[in-house]
Design an enzyme around this catalytic site. Structure first.
Site, PDB file in Angstrom:
ATOM      1  CB  CYS A 414     -29.489 -10.726  11.052  1.00 16.24           C
ATOM      2  SG  CYS A 414     -29.571  -9.876  12.462  1.00 16.24           S
ATOM      3  CB  CYS A 417     -29.797 -12.585  14.904  1.00 14.92           C
ATOM      4  SG  CYS A 417     -30.579  -9.878  14.825  1.00 14.92           S
ATOM      5  CG  ASP A 418     -29.742 -15.947  13.172  1.00 13.98           C
ATOM      6  OD1 ASP A 418     -30.150 -15.577  13.999  1.00 13.98           O
ATOM      7  OD2 ASP A 418     -30.073 -15.438  12.344  1.00 13.98           O
TER       8      ASP A 418
END
Length: 677
Positions: A414, A417-418
């Site tokens: 992701c 996300c990261d």
């Protein structure tokens, strides 16, 4: 009759007393800085003995948003048994750095000040299991041995030992175990049991001091000289204050009240309130159950509820792939300037408005062998005449050495996300489809460089996305190449966030910080909370940072007397690649790798009960959503390995609801409401 001034005085005094009542702590505490974080862990280690569950998240992280409602539900469920906190890694960068957060969401669980578990991803089952385990351990070990109980124990079971001890020695034993009780007292009881053949002093639950509200606090005794205490001197004496003083104090306290209220509202993430399934208010057998809460499932729910079928939608409150899409949604007709989570939320509201009921639990099994169908979660069983499968697909992994070991340590699926965690660093994206292109473009906003590694000589992504990637100045592409291994390095993480690499001999390897830019040196100093006020010269800044790392390395090796909590972990440092045409292998240095190679359908729990293709996708009759099982319909990515778009999923969801409605009518199952509709 009281004068106007007296009435104003009385009113102000009453309001001030009302404002003195304490606020209840929010279910989920938002930890805003590293000092607050350390105090939180220290307080619950030394005072309450409660487990502390911390969620490291970001507003731009789809899975973080998906798991947030579950986290809040757990905080409500285990209220007064565990403490739940969250850390926004964008706002509280120092704590995120100190805890070496490299993937989101990341959960860390503490008990008595020690980390007991850590994992990344939205694994709510593991989170719940570990929380329950720590609560049980806390309740078992959070005990107290009183002085009287210990003395009575020695008098009864070790009188000769008691003759050698006075009250001071007994108290020293208790103090050494820990003042006020806790795990030290549990250890003391355990040791005495072993020594005295199962005999041990009586215990009682550890007395946890409660925070008194202003109204509960006893009045402070007067000072010896008859004057007010120092604390009282800082507060107005209500019965002696003038109206002006009271109004000033009232204004001040109103501001403090508003700030507390705003903080509580911010901490206590409100989640959408949708109609929740309650078996007592439902019929024994439902018309239709929909499994899945992405565009396919929600579209089916909208159509089914408008047809009067009163559907039950079964899925955790975590949405599908679209819920985790942090970039803007540009290819859904009629939708502009919105994100995946916002689009999903609108669909949920629409489905709820027309009568859909939500059972927010994970399906563990389905029985299609008899009528009615049975859907089982961990806590509930729902029977239905018809069922719509809209469970979508999950990210696929490469399955090569080092991949699993470095998930949460630089390997992720992701980018939204990261990606922020690897700002100004060299990262790679593995894949050649739309997901890989989107990830590369997202990462290019913050990363130093982005390298896309694809096993073919051209992308299979859409032309628009592929052209954006190929023309981007920060993105380069490595063709005809596959990743065959993820390689990491061992690092020692200090409490202040400094990370020291560990060599093969087990000794620290210090980095040459002179190669870093001034901004990067300052960033590392800021993250570790190391002051460099007034220092602008690069050489001087490098020396400050180098000295801090040397001190950290010494502390980690136990070369000083300080008690330091040290954690060692492996983080990604390079990948091994292989050219498919030449067979040549090479190493490529990077700090993060984002795997974007497609998805696997979530169909395992119906495997063997319905016809599927070799990849696990449910087979449907051409031109419909009907499957090999009468009354079972499939929609979205669970049956589509070609298009896999939000809009096509929504379309097949509508088809599934229409197919289900017709089938129910043909079988005579439709309710009166459905027939009337």
């Amino acid at each position: 009759m009281p004068s106007r001034g007296a009435l104003a005085l009385r009113t102000a005094a009453v309001l001030l007393l009302a404002l003195q009542t304490a606020h209840s702590r929010p279910l989920v505490r938002n930890v805003k800085d590293h000092n607050e974080y350390k105090k939180l862990l220290k307080h619950h280690a030394e005072v309450t003995g409660l487990p502390v569950i911390v969620d490291f998240y970001s507003d731009g992280c789809g899975p973080c948003r998906m798991v947030a409602p579950v986290f809040k539900q757990m905080a409500e469920q285990y209220k007064d048994k565990a403490v739940f906190a969250k850390v926004d890694i964008n706002r509280n960068y120092q704590t995120a750095s100190a805890e070496q957060i490299r993937s989101m969401p990341t959960f860390k669980l503490f008990l008595f000040g020690k980390k007991r578990d850590e994992f990344s991803g939205a694994d709510t089952q593991r989170l719940n299991t570990m929380t329950q385990q720590l609560i049980r351990e806390s309740e078992a070990k959070n005990i107290e041995v009183t002085f009287e109980a210990l003395k009575s124990f020695y008098q009864e079971h070790a009188p000769e030992k008691m003759m050698e001890m006075d009250d001071k020695k007994l108290q020293d034993i208790l103090d050494k175990a820990g003042k006020g009780g806790g795990p030290g007292h549990y250890g003391l009881v355990k040791a005495l049991k072993q020594k005295y053949k199962g005999k041990a002093p009586k215990t009682r639950p550890r007395a946890v001091p409660k925070q008194e509200t202003a109204a509960e606090k006893p009045a402070s005794p007067p000072s010896p000289r008859g004057g007010a205490s120092k604390q009282e001197a800082n507060k107005p004496n209500l019965h002696l204050a003038t109206v002006e003083q009271l109004e000033k104090e009232l204004s001040k306290r109103r501001e403090e009240e508003a700030a507390k209220k705003a903080e509580a509202e911010e901490d206590d993430d409100d989640t959408p309130s949708f109609p929740i399934y309650d078996r007592k208010n439902r019929s024994d057998v439902e018309n239709v159950v929909i499994i899945g809460s992405g565009p396919a499932g929600l579209s089916a729910a909208i159509y089914a509820s408008r047809a009067g079928l009163k559907p039950v939608l079964v899925a955790p409150p975590m949405g599908g792939q679209l819920q985790g899409k942090g970039v803007g949604v540009e290819n859904y007709p009629g939708v502009n300037d919105t994100t995946g989570p916002n689009l999903v939320h609108g669909m949920q509201e629409q489905a709820a408005h027309f009568g859909t009921v939500f059972l927010q639990e994970l399906v563990v099994s389905v029985d299609l062998s008899s009528r009615p169908f049975r859907v089982r979660t961990n806590e509930t069983e729902v029977k239905a005449n018809a069922m719509i499968m809209a469970t979508g697909a999950d990210s696929r992994w490469l399955g090569v050495p080092g991949e699993y070991e470095h998930r949460g340590g630089g390997v992720s699926s992701c980018a939204t996300c990261d990606g922020f965690l690897f700002a100004d660093q060299d990262v790679v994206v593995i894949g050649g489809g739309d997901t890989a292109m989107e990830d590369a473009l997202v990462l290019a906003r913050t990363s130093k460089t982005v390298t896309v590694i694809h096993r073919r000589d051209k992308f299979r992504a859409s032309k628009v996305l592929a052209e954006r990637v190929l023309s981007h100045e920060k993105i380069k592409v490595v063709w005809d190449t596959e990743v065959i291994e993820f390689i990491g390095k061992r690092v020692r993480v200090m409490p202040n966030g400094l990370t020291v690499e560990i060599g093969e001999d087990g000794n620290p390897v210090l980095e040459d910080f002179s190669k870093l830019r001034v901004k990067e040196v300052q960033k590392r100093l800021d993250a570790a909370g190391i002051s460099y006020a007034g220092v602008k010269d690069k050489e001087a800044l490098v020396k400050i940072l180098t000295d801090a790392y040397k001190d950290a390395a010494k502390a980690g090796n136990g070369e000083d007397d300080a008690v330091v909590t040290v954690e060692e972990k492996s983080i990604l440092s390079k990948i091994k690649m292989k050219n498919k045409k030449t067979g040549e292998e090479s190493l490529f240095p990077c700090t993060a790798a984002f795997v974007a190679i497609g998805h696997d359908p979530n169909t395992k729990f119906v495997q063997g009960q319905v016809d599927m293709d070799s990849n696990g996708y449910i087979k449907v009759v051409a031109g419909s959503t009907r499957t090999s099982v009468e009354g079972l319909f499939a929609a979205g990515d669970v049956a589509d390995h070609v298009y896999r778009q939000a809009v096509t999923s929504a379309g097949t969801g509508a088809m599934a609801a229409l197919d289900a409605e017709r089938w129910l009518s043909e079988q005579g199952f439709c309710s009166a409401a459905a027939a009337a509709a």
